[in-house]
Each structure stands twice: as C-alpha cells, then as structure tokens.
Design an enzyme around this catalytic site. Structure first.
Site, PDB file in Angstrom:
ATOM      1  N   GLY A  73       0.775  -1.236   0.000  1.00  0.00           N
ATOM      2  CA  GLY A  73       0.000   0.000   0.000  1.00  0.00           C
ATOM      3  C   GLY A  73       0.808   1.290   0.000  1.00  0.00           C
ATOM      4  O   GLY A  73       0.238   2.369  -0.136  1.00  0.00           O
ATOM      5  N   LEU A 127     -10.563  -0.025  -8.475  1.00  0.00           N
ATOM      6  CA  LEU A 127     -11.736  -0.839  -8.161  1.00  0.00           C
ATOM      7  C   LEU A 127     -12.267  -0.408  -6.800  1.00  0.00           C
ATOM      8  O   LEU A 127     -11.519  -0.343  -5.825  1.00  0.00           O
ATOM      9  CB  LEU A 127     -11.366  -2.326  -8.163  1.00  0.00           C
ATOM     10  CG  LEU A 127     -10.714  -2.852  -9.460  1.00  0.00           C
ATOM     11  CD1 LEU A 127     -10.296  -4.316  -9.302  1.00  0.00           C
ATOM     12  CD2 LEU A 127     -11.646  -2.693 -10.650  1.00  0.00           C
ATOM     13  N   GLU A 151      -0.570  -8.770  -7.549  1.00  0.00           N
ATOM     14  CA  GLU A 151       0.830  -9.047  -7.201  1.00  0.00           C
ATOM     15  C   GLU A 151       1.037 -10.534  -7.004  1.00  0.00           C
ATOM     16  O   GLU A 151       0.077 -11.264  -6.776  1.00  0.00           O
ATOM     17  CB  GLU A 151       1.197  -8.377  -5.854  1.00  0.00           C
ATOM     18  CG  GLU A 151       1.284  -6.871  -5.918  1.00  0.00           C
ATOM     19  CD  GLU A 151       1.429  -6.221  -4.541  1.00  0.00           C
ATOM     20  OE1 GLU A 151       1.913  -6.881  -3.598  1.00  0.00           O
ATOM     21  OE2 GLU A 151       1.039  -5.058  -4.426  1.00  0.00           O
ATOM     22  N   ASN A 203       3.338 -13.099  -4.457  1.00  0.00           N
ATOM     23  CA  ASN A 203       4.276 -13.241  -3.339  1.00  0.00           C
ATOM     24  C   ASN A 203       5.069 -14.523  -3.547  1.00  0.00           C
ATOM     25  O   ASN A 203       4.494 -15.571  -3.804  1.00  0.00           O
ATOM     26  CB  ASN A 203       3.530 -13.320  -2.017  1.00  0.00           C
ATOM     27  CG  ASN A 203       2.738 -12.067  -1.754  1.00  0.00           C
ATOM     28  OD1 ASN A 203       3.206 -10.959  -2.018  1.00  0.00           O
ATOM     29  ND2 ASN A 203       1.519 -12.214  -1.288  1.00  0.00           N
ATOM     30  N   ARG A 216       6.954 -16.141  -1.377  1.00  0.00           N
ATOM     31  CA  ARG A 216       7.360 -16.695  -0.074  1.00  0.00           C
ATOM     32  C   ARG A 216       6.226 -17.506   0.540  1.00  0.00           C
ATOM     33  O   ARG A 216       5.110 -17.499   0.039  1.00  0.00           O
ATOM     34  CB  ARG A 216       7.671 -15.538   0.878  1.00  0.00           C
ATOM     35  CG  ARG A 216       6.444 -14.669   1.084  1.00  0.00           C
ATOM     36  CD  ARG A 216       6.540 -13.699   2.230  1.00  0.00           C
ATOM     37  NE  ARG A 216       5.245 -13.106   2.505  1.00  0.00           N
ATOM     38  CZ  ARG A 216       4.679 -12.136   1.814  1.00  0.00           C
ATOM     39  NH1 ARG A 216       5.295 -11.614   0.773  1.00  0.00           N
ATOM     40  NH2 ARG A 216       3.484 -11.677   2.144  1.00  0.00           N
ATOM     41  N   VAL A 260       2.009 -15.797   5.974  1.00  0.00           N
ATOM     42  CA  VAL A 260       1.517 -15.888   7.354  1.00  0.00           C
ATOM     43  C   VAL A 260       0.292 -16.802   7.418  1.00  0.00           C
ATOM     44  O   VAL A 260       0.192 -17.681   8.278  1.00  0.00           O
ATOM     45  CB  VAL A 260       1.132 -14.481   7.891  1.00  0.00           C
ATOM     46  CG1 VAL A 260       0.533 -14.583   9.290  1.00  0.00           C
ATOM     47  CG2 VAL A 260       2.328 -13.542   7.889  1.00  0.00           C
ATOM     48  N   ARG A 267      -5.364 -13.378  13.475  1.00  0.00           N
ATOM     49  CA  ARG A 267      -4.013 -12.916  13.852  1.00  0.00           C
ATOM     50  C   ARG A 267      -4.129 -12.192  15.186  1.00  0.00           C
ATOM     51  O   ARG A 267      -4.872 -11.201  15.291  1.00  0.00           O
ATOM     52  CB  ARG A 267      -3.453 -11.965  12.805  1.00  0.00           C
ATOM     53  CG  ARG A 267      -3.223 -12.609  11.463  1.00  0.00           C
ATOM     54  CD  ARG A 267      -2.417 -11.674  10.595  1.00  0.00           C
ATOM     55  NE  ARG A 267      -2.297 -12.183   9.249  1.00  0.00           N
ATOM     56  CZ  ARG A 267      -1.393 -11.758   8.379  1.00  0.00           C
ATOM     57  NH1 ARG A 267      -0.548 -10.800   8.715  1.00  0.00           N
ATOM     58  NH2 ARG A 267      -1.332 -12.265   7.161  1.00  0.00           N
TER      59      ARG A 267
HETATM   60  C1  MV4 Z   1      -5.926  -1.655  -5.746  1.00  0.00           C
HETATM   61  C2  MV4 Z   1      -7.147  -1.223  -5.157  1.00  0.00           C
HETATM   62  C3  MV4 Z   1      -8.163  -0.842  -6.001  1.00  0.00           C
HETATM   63  N1  MV4 Z   1      -7.969  -0.844  -7.347  1.00  0.00           N
HETATM   64  N2  MV4 Z   1      -5.792  -1.648  -7.084  1.00  0.00           N
HETATM   65  C4  MV4 Z   1      -3.476  -2.150  -1.679  1.00  0.00           C
HETATM   66  C5  MV4 Z   1      -2.196  -2.869  -1.416  1.00  0.00           C
HETATM   67  C6  MV4 Z   1      -1.712  -3.327  -2.710  1.00  0.00           C
HETATM   68  N3  MV4 Z   1      -1.096  -4.595  -2.572  1.00  0.00           N
HETATM   69  C7  MV4 Z   1      -2.885  -3.346  -3.618  1.00  0.00           C
HETATM   70  N4  MV4 Z   1      -3.867  -2.508  -2.988  1.00  0.00           N
HETATM   71  C8  MV4 Z   1      -4.979  -2.085  -3.644  1.00  0.00           C
HETATM   72  N5  MV4 Z   1      -4.894  -2.081  -4.991  1.00  0.00           N
HETATM   73  C9  MV4 Z   1      -6.804  -1.254  -7.855  1.00  0.00           C
HETATM   74  N6  MV4 Z   1      -6.639  -1.246  -9.175  1.00  0.00           N
HETATM   75  C10 MV4 Z   1      -7.257  -1.267  -3.763  1.00  0.00           C
HETATM   76  C11 MV4 Z   1      -6.167  -1.697  -3.002  1.00  0.00           C
HETATM   77  C12 MV4 Z   1      -6.408  -1.731  -1.566  1.00  0.00           C
HETATM   78  C13 MV4 Z   1      -6.420  -2.963  -0.887  1.00  0.00           C
HETATM   79  C14 MV4 Z   1      -6.159  -4.160  -1.533  1.00  0.00           C
HETATM   80  C15 MV4 Z   1      -6.189  -5.362  -0.853  1.00  0.00           C
HETATM   81  C16 MV4 Z   1      -6.508  -5.372   0.498  1.00  0.00           C
HETATM   82  C17 MV4 Z   1      -6.767  -4.207   1.163  1.00  0.00           C
HETATM   83  C18 MV4 Z   1      -6.726  -2.979   0.486  1.00  0.00           C
HETATM   84  C19 MV4 Z   1      -7.012  -1.808   1.162  1.00  0.00           C
HETATM   85  C20 MV4 Z   1      -6.970  -0.624   0.482  1.00  0.00           C
HETATM   86  C21 MV4 Z   1      -6.665  -0.592  -0.872  1.00  0.00           C
END
Ligand code: MV4
Length: 447
Positions: free
Chosen positions: A165, A203, A287, A289, A291, A294, A337
């Site tokens: 984030g 999104l 993404e 990961n 590894r 948790v 957790r």
């Molecule tokens: C996003 C999204 C909405 N739209 N991508 C947050 C961490 C990073 N790994 C990806 N994240 C997000 N990507 C798009 N195109 C919203 C988040 C996001 C989020 C994602 C997963 C779990 C919690 C979250 C909390 C806030 C925002």
C-alpha cells in the site's frame, strides 16, 4: 533430504518451520538477535547462533552473519520464513553462490515479482487477467492523463517497487492526476529508492482473494485453492478464511487452473501466492508473493497438505507428493491474527506475558512462540499468535472459533483477541458479505 536446515527467521514462523523439519528428521539451526536469546525458536532448535544486536537491520537482515552461521554449522539449506530476507533476490543469489540451497524460488523469479510492472506484464502474457491500466510505467503527466482518460476514472497510481500500500495514490478525476502522480512518485522514491509508477483502473469495492500454488523442479504445478484476505486494517491482514465465501467450486477450479498454467509457463519453483482483487465476478491480478505466507495454515487446514514440508521437498529436488486430482477441499478454516497491540488504537504494546492459556480441541491449531513469562520484544512485528480453526462448513467453523476465542487467555500485554470476538459476532461477517474496506468501517463504528 537435507540433514540440517538453517531457519533465517524468528517467532511463530521459525517454530512452524522447525516443526516441519523435526517431522522430516532434519536438524535445525536457529539464528537470533541478542533480544531473542530466550525465544522459543532458539530453545527448540538443535543449534542456535547469535547473529547480532536487536535491530533487525543488524541481525535478521544481516546477510554475512546468516551465511556465516550456515557455514559454521554446516547447514545445507536456508529457509527464510516470511518477512525479513524472504523476498530479497540478492539474499537468494548469495545463498546459492555459497553452495547453500535457498528454500524458495530462484533469485530471478523473486526479482521479477518484486517489480510490480514486470510481474503484471509477465502474468498477463501467461493468460492471467490483470487490472486494466498503463502498459508498463508512466513518467509524465500527459502520459498519465492519456492513460487515465482512456481507462476511465477513478484511477490508482502505484509504485513499481511497492506492495503493502505504500506509494499508492487514487485520482478521482482528470484534475487529480497530476497531483496524484507526483505524490506517488515522491513517496515511492522515499520508501523504495525508486520512483517508477504505473496506473490502474481503481476498483471501488473488491475482495482480496489469493491463490496458493506449489511448483516442483519436475514441471509439476498444483494450486491449493484460495484464501480470502479482505479483512485488513491499514494493509495489515486481521482475519483470513479459506475457501472464500464469495466463490463456488467451479470458479475455484477455473481460477486455479489458469494460475497453475501460468506458473508452469513461468518455470517457477516452490510455494507462491498469486494475489487478486475480485469484483463483480471477475478476478484481477495485482501481485505475486514468492514466499511462505503468514496465513498458509488455513490452506493446510482444508487440504491436509503440509506446505512447509512440500517446500523442503521441492528445494531438495523431490517431486510433489500428490497431483491436482489428489487435492480435495474439505470444510472451512479461519485464521485470527493475534497481536500484542492496544485493541482500540492498534499501537504495538510489547511487554511480559504473565498468564497464558491456549485453546485446544478438535480442529483448533495455535501457531505461536510465546509462553508464560516470555517478554515480547519491542523490535519486531507485534504478531504473537495465530489461531487457526477448521469446521465442516463455515458456520461450524465460526461456532468453533467463538468457543476457542472464549478459552484463549493472554495476560500481561493487551491483545487483539477482543477485536476478533467482536468481529465474528457481526452479522455482515457471519454472512460473508465484506470487501477490503469493510473492516476499517467496522473498527471505526464499534460500540
Ligand atoms: C488496488 C485497489 C483498487 N484498485 N488496485 C493495496 C495494497 C496493494 N497490494 C494493492 N492494494 C490495492 N490495490 C486497484 N486497481 C485497492 C487496493 C487496496 C487494498 C487491496 C487489498 C486489500 C486491502 C486494500 C485496502 C486498500 C486498498
């Protein structure tokens, strides 16, 4: 099989890896900071080596000290756990260069997935659905505006070196793009030393669903289904469940097969997790990961597969001990957790554990390295235990989890146990109707 494995981690995950090694007849080497001299992972290991002072940068991230510990003890492999050096491509490369087996993928695959732009391009080419957005990175405001106008607003600008984030900025309208772009680039540069960013359609109310895979060196790849990790606060997962309440068996098989095929094409080795946002019935890769995670125990609970055992077998060159057809998903599992934190502010509260009673019984698993009298040090992550409960179905799982949470006693430090007790009593949680933003609202509106 290896005779001796060095575990380059601490806390509950070091213990988890030790347990897999023990059951396989592998001797273990613990490494620890001076602050962890009395830690459970040190007490249980066959050998222990002190690798530096409390700060992680000087101990658990101290590559020369860890390599020296492996050489002195004659460890043939290093398991990095999660966090610390687990996704450090340079560490994996150095380990291999010393003739030691890194329990994980190659340095090249770690590096590829660490670059979020390259990762996205690669999996897209391999048939995985991705979030619509820029092809590669964006640097100028005109470019950012052009891409954003094309995909439609709102958009999100993300750090290529990011994850967790940091360096993320949302632009609601075309007017916000310039500001969001420079903010994202500045933050990325400060956090990661790299200002490369990319753009995606934002999104609004997705779920976070991730698929667990295992790939061996004989070309076999399996998926172990998904975990729903939508319940997060400030990008820290709080409670995870498997399977996701949002998916049915055919959706699971479909995304699982897509992922397995892509992982085959990648030539990936070991355990991995492919993360998606899931909205309106569609998956969008975000993404990967590289590894052990948790929350891996909830997958173990519904598949009966020991993921760490498989990691060690794969690293040793053995084939997976089962095929996709052998894998069945039985029942439901939830992980809570438990952190040594103020339950209202979530501020870490290290200190001495004065009283400890862990729940037990059928299908109740506690992964923890704490004990009565243990002093939770202030230097590391505040996670002190994972309560993992299985049930024949989701309702049974929640009932059993409530019972287990009632039994759990941790005295001396404040914990997030009460957060979980309140959370699982909530109707939305019980109905499985939540998205990635739901928990923040729940926490803000408690009482
Ligand atoms: C996003 C999204 C909405 N739209 N991508 C947050 C961490 C990073 N790994 C990806 N994240 C997000 N990507 C798009 N195109 C919203 C988040 C996001 C989020 C994602 C997963 C779990 C919690 C979250 C909390 C806030 C925002």
């Amino acid at each position: 099989m290896f005779e001796k494995v060095l575990i380059a981690s601490r806390g509950e995950i070091a213990l988890r890896i030790h347990r897999a090694c023990r059951e396989m007849g592998i001797n273990t080497v613990a490494v620890h900071s001076t602050a962890d001299a009395h830690a459970m992972h040190v007490r249980l290991a066959d050998e222990a080596v002190c690798i530096g002072p409390p700060a992680a940068a000087d101990s658990y991230l101290n590559i020369p000290a860890i390599i020296s510990a492996a050489e002195i003890t004659g460890a043939e492999a290093i398991h990095p756990g999660y966090g610390f050096l687990s996704e450090n491509a340079n560490f994996a490369k150095i380990v291999a260069a010393h003739g030691i087996t890194f329990v994980g993928p190659t340095s090249e695959h770690i590096s590829l997935m660490g670059d979020k732009i390259a990762a996205k391009e690669t999996v897209k080419r391999l048939g995985i659905p991705v979030v619509p957005g820029s092809d590669g990175g964006v640097t100028t405001e005109e470019e950012a505006r052009r891409v954003s106008d094309e995909i439609g607003y709102p958009v999100i600008i993300k750090a290529a070196a990011g994850g967790g984030g940091r360096g993320m900025k949302v632009a609601q309208t075309a007017e916000d793009v310039g500001t969001a772009l420079s903010a994202a680039r500045t933050e990325s540069k400060a956090a990661f030393g790299d200002d490369a960013v990319y753009i995606e359609k934002y999104l609004g109310k997705p779920r976070h669903i991730e698929v667990q895979i295992l790939a061996d060196s004989h070309g076999n790849v399996v998926h172990l289904g998904e975990r729903d990790c939508s319940l997060q606060r400030r990008h820290q997962k709080v409670l995870e469940e498997a399977p996701s309440p949002a998916l049915n068996a055919s959706q699971r098989a479909e995304i699982g097969e897509r992922v397995s095929k892509a992982i085959s094409g990648l030539g990936y080795l070991g355990a991995g997790t492919i993360e998606f946002l899931y909205e309106n019935g569609e998956f969008y890769f975000i993404e990967m990961n590289t590894r052990l995670q948790v929350e891996h125990p909830i997958t173990e609970a519904i598949t009966g597969i020991d993921i760490v055992r498989e990691q060690l077998r794969i690293a040793d060159g053995a084939p997976l001990s089962f095929t996709q057809d052998d894998i069945t998903f039985t029942g439901h599992a939830i992980e809570c957790r438990i952190n040594a934190e103020d339950p209202n502010t979530f501020v870490p509260m290290p200190g001495q554990i004065t009283e400890y009673h862990a729940p037990g019984g059928l299908d109740v698993r506690v992964d923890s390295a704490i004990y009565s009298g243990y002093k939770v040090p202030p230097y590391y992550d505040s996670l002190i235990a994972k309560l993992v409960v299985r049930g024949g179905n989701r309702n049974e799982c929640i009932m059993r989890l409530r019972r287990a949470l009632e039994e759990y006693v941790i005295g001396g430090v404040p914990t997030t146990l009460d957060v979980h007790r309140a959370l699982i009593s909530n109707a939305d949680f019980q109905n499985g109707s939540y998205d990635i933003h739901w928990l923040e609202n729940f926490i803000a509106n408690r009482e």
